[in-house]
Design an enzyme around this catalytic site. Structure first.
Site, PDB file in Angstrom:
ATOM      1  N   SER A  19       0.764  -1.117  -0.006  1.00 36.98           N
ATOM      2  CA  SER A  19      -0.048   0.002  -0.030  1.00 36.98           C
ATOM      3  C   SER A  19       0.877   1.466   0.082  1.00 36.98           C
ATOM      4  O   SER A  19       1.709   1.440   0.634  1.00 36.98           O
ATOM      5  CB  SER A  19      -0.941   0.128   1.147  1.00 36.98           C
ATOM      6  OG  SER A  19      -1.398   1.202   1.308  1.00 36.98           O
ATOM      7  N   SER A  21      -0.689   4.125   0.591  1.00 38.05           N
ATOM      8  CA  SER A  21      -1.144   5.104   1.456  1.00 38.05           C
ATOM      9  C   SER A  21      -0.612   5.687   2.728  1.00 38.05           C
ATOM     10  O   SER A  21      -0.501   6.962   2.948  1.00 38.05           O
ATOM     11  CB  SER A  21      -2.762   4.644   1.877  1.00 38.05           C
ATOM     12  OG  SER A  21      -3.556   4.630   0.600  1.00 38.05           O
ATOM     13  N   LYS A  70     -13.710  -3.758   1.784  1.00 33.08           N
ATOM     14  CA  LYS A  70     -14.523  -2.666   1.575  1.00 33.08           C
ATOM     15  C   LYS A  70     -16.046  -3.031   1.786  1.00 33.08           C
ATOM     16  O   LYS A  70     -16.692  -2.040   2.236  1.00 33.08           O
ATOM     17  CB  LYS A  70     -14.235  -1.848   0.048  1.00 33.08           C
ATOM     18  CG  LYS A  70     -12.792  -1.236   0.024  1.00 33.08           C
ATOM     19  CD  LYS A  70     -12.742  -0.626  -1.274  1.00 33.08           C
ATOM     20  CE  LYS A  70     -11.302  -0.413  -1.467  1.00 33.08           C
ATOM     21  NZ  LYS A  70     -10.911   0.655  -2.570  1.00 33.08           N
ATOM     22  N   ASP A 106     -13.672   6.713  -3.442  1.00 30.57           N
ATOM     23  CA  ASP A 106     -13.053   6.020  -4.442  1.00 30.57           C
ATOM     24  C   ASP A 106     -13.646   6.746  -5.790  1.00 30.57           C
ATOM     25  O   ASP A 106     -12.958   7.172  -6.665  1.00 30.57           O
ATOM     26  CB  ASP A 106     -13.468   4.842  -4.619  1.00 30.57           C
ATOM     27  CG  ASP A 106     -12.213   3.782  -3.527  1.00 30.57           C
ATOM     28  OD1 ASP A 106     -11.309   4.447  -3.515  1.00 30.57           O
ATOM     29  OD2 ASP A 106     -12.768   2.764  -3.303  1.00 30.57           O
ATOM     30  N   ARG A 160     -22.967 -10.108 -13.801  1.00 34.53           N
ATOM     31  CA  ARG A 160     -22.643  -9.080 -13.094  1.00 34.53           C
ATOM     32  C   ARG A 160     -22.797  -7.771 -13.674  1.00 34.53           C
ATOM     33  O   ARG A 160     -23.169  -6.903 -13.033  1.00 34.53           O
ATOM     34  CB  ARG A 160     -21.333  -9.256 -12.931  1.00 34.53           C
ATOM     35  CG  ARG A 160     -20.790 -10.262 -11.511  1.00 34.53           C
ATOM     36  CD  ARG A 160     -19.291 -10.121 -11.197  1.00 34.53           C
ATOM     37  NE  ARG A 160     -18.856  -9.341  -9.759  1.00 34.53           N
ATOM     38  CZ  ARG A 160     -17.855  -9.268  -9.582  1.00 34.53           C
ATOM     39  NH1 ARG A 160     -16.775  -9.621 -10.140  1.00 34.53           N
ATOM     40  NH2 ARG A 160     -17.568  -8.535  -8.344  1.00 34.53           N
TER      41      ARG A 160
HETATM   42  P1  ATR Z   1     -12.407  -4.818  -7.699  1.00 33.29           P
HETATM   43  O1  ATR Z   1     -13.160  -4.476  -6.400  1.00 33.29           O
HETATM   44  O2  ATR Z   1     -11.131  -4.227  -7.618  1.00 33.29           O
HETATM   45  O3  ATR Z   1     -13.215  -3.976  -8.784  1.00 33.29           O
HETATM   46  P2  ATR Z   1     -13.376  -7.339  -8.179  1.00 33.29           P
HETATM   47  O4  ATR Z   1     -14.736  -7.015  -7.430  1.00 33.29           O
HETATM   48  O5  ATR Z   1     -12.573  -8.574  -8.009  1.00 33.29           O
HETATM   49  O6  ATR Z   1     -12.205  -6.197  -7.731  1.00 33.29           O
HETATM   50  O7  ATR Z   1     -13.629  -7.037  -9.739  1.00 33.29           O
HETATM   51  C1  ATR Z   1     -12.638  -7.497 -10.516  1.00 33.29           C
HETATM   52  C2  ATR Z   1     -13.060  -7.160 -12.053  1.00 33.29           C
HETATM   53  O8  ATR Z   1     -12.082  -7.378 -12.873  1.00 33.29           O
HETATM   54  C3  ATR Z   1     -14.324  -7.871 -12.432  1.00 33.29           C
HETATM   55  O9  ATR Z   1     -14.936  -7.311 -13.281  1.00 33.29           O
HETATM   56  C4  ATR Z   1     -13.690  -8.978 -13.029  1.00 33.29           C
HETATM   57  O10 ATR Z   1     -14.639  -9.704 -14.071  1.00 33.29           O
HETATM   58  P3  ATR Z   1     -15.695 -11.128 -13.547  1.00 33.29           P
HETATM   59  O11 ATR Z   1     -16.761 -10.301 -12.784  1.00 33.29           O
HETATM   60  O12 ATR Z   1     -15.890 -11.570 -14.837  1.00 33.29           O
HETATM   61  O13 ATR Z   1     -14.776 -11.650 -12.486  1.00 33.29           O
HETATM   62  C5  ATR Z   1     -12.485  -8.240 -14.008  1.00 33.29           C
HETATM   63  N1  ATR Z   1     -11.602  -9.450 -14.206  1.00 33.29           N
HETATM   64  C6  ATR Z   1     -10.446  -9.847 -13.497  1.00 33.29           C
HETATM   65  N2  ATR Z   1      -9.675 -10.648 -14.413  1.00 33.29           N
HETATM   66  C7  ATR Z   1     -10.054 -10.662 -15.561  1.00 33.29           C
HETATM   67  C8  ATR Z   1      -9.629 -11.027 -16.962  1.00 33.29           C
HETATM   68  N3  ATR Z   1      -8.497 -11.920 -17.051  1.00 33.29           N
HETATM   69  N4  ATR Z   1     -10.191 -10.865 -17.753  1.00 33.29           N
HETATM   70  C9  ATR Z   1     -11.366  -9.910 -17.934  1.00 33.29           C
HETATM   71  N5  ATR Z   1     -11.817  -9.411 -16.701  1.00 33.29           N
HETATM   72  C10 ATR Z   1     -11.398  -9.594 -15.550  1.00 33.29           C
END
Ligand code: ATR
Length: 283
Positions: A19, A21, A70, A106, A160
């Site tokens: 981090s 921060s 969070k 954020d 989602r």
């Molecule tokens: P954050 O809180 O940082 O947004 P998260 O809630 O885990 O983290 O969300 C990560 C996002 O990145 C999601 O939209 C995820 O897609 P999925 O909903 O399909 O999991 C996306 N993501 C992560 N890895 C990915 C990849 N290799 N290709 C496309 N989307 C990806």
């Protein structure tokens, strides 16, 4: 406040060692000669309840909350700001008289960074957000208050994206909210009418960048934005630059969400330049 009491701040998360921060906030406290100390605390999800049980007896004035806590910390708050309610997550906690108020800076931090760094006016703009996770929710919540015309949420897990678009459509009926799977053959034609493309996915952090997007379909004035700040030039931003498009990186979001948290905690204007220098030194 008793002397030498209530002077601590911290960020909680898991993992937390990387981090930025603490460096940013300790620099800010020093710049304004505030006798505060900001540290990092690594907590597993299992440790959260006992941490919050003990917190009220400790001398913390405020906390930041990062991945993966969070959403989970919401239930420990005595009160939530309207933004934290809308986003369903908290990244900043203000502790006053043993009461915990949860905020989320954020989305507003992202917006400030975008507008200050690109001079973009968001009114009537068409936007594509890649991703539908927590970061996308925070950014979506802020964008929806800016009079934009259309937001499409494109996500690997289509369900989602659909759920998120539906939820925000109910709250913001003047904006067209759409969902798209990622990848999808229609993204090229969507890009032709897009002013701002924002990557909120963690794909690159996981060293799994998604397949190249048809950025050449974006109009020449379009801005490509990525919330990842390490590396500064992500795969997406490099491709956008190559296509001659304006880019916006993620360090500003970190800076401005931190500045907003600082102002909530101290009631003082954040020393932005000092905070920015502290971040740039270690990024
Ligand atoms: P954050 O809180 O940082 O947004 P998260 O809630 O885990 O983290 O969300 C990560 C996002 O990145 C999601 O939209 C995820 O897609 P999925 O909903 O399909 O999991 C996306 N993501 C992560 N890895 C990915 C990849 N290799 N290709 C496309 N989307 C990806």
């Amino acid at each position: 406040m008793k002397k030498n009491q209530k002077s601590k701040f911290a960020i909680i998360g898991y993992p937390i060692q990387h981090s930025l921060s603490p460096a940013m906030h300790n620099t800010a406290f020093k710049a304004l000669k505030l006798p505060f100390q900001y540290s990092k605390i690594q907590l597993t999800p299992k440790q959260l309840p006992s941490f919050f049980r003990k917190l009220r007896n400790e001398s913390y004035l405020g906390l930041n909350v990062t991945v993966p806590h969070k959403e989970a910390v919401v239930k420990f708050m005595d009160e939530l700001s309207d933004e934290a309610k809308l986003i369903g997550a908290v990244n900043t906690i203000v502790i006053e008289d043993s009461r915990l108020k949860g905020y989320n800076t954020d989305g507003a931090g992202y917006l400030q960074s975008l507008v200050k760094e690109t001079r973009l006016s968001l009114r009537d703009k068409r936007i594509v957000i890649l991703g539908a996770g927590g970061a996308a929710r925070a950014i979506l919540a802020s964008l929806c208050t800016q009079g934009v015309k259309q937001i499409t949420i494109a996500n690997r897990t289509f369900s989602r994206a659909k759920t998120l678009a539906k939820e925000f459509q109910k709250k913001f009926n003047k904006i067209q909210l759409k969902a798209l799977p990622l990848p999808d053959d229609h993204i090229g034609s969507l890009f032709k009418e897009t002013d701002l493309l924002i990557n909120t996915t963690s794909a690159e952090l996981k060293k799994m960048p998604f397949p190249p997007l048809p950025l050449n379909h974006l109009p020449r004035h379009a801005i490509v934005s990525d919330i990842i700040y390490r590396p500064k030039m992500t795969v997406l931003l490099k491709a956008a630059k190559k296509a001659g498009l304006k880019t916006h990186g993620g360090l500003g979001m970190l800076l401005y969400q931190g500045a907003l948290a600082f102002e909530l905690w101290t009631g003082k204007k954040a020393p932005l330049s000092a905070m920015k220098r502290a971040l740039e030194k270690i990024v």
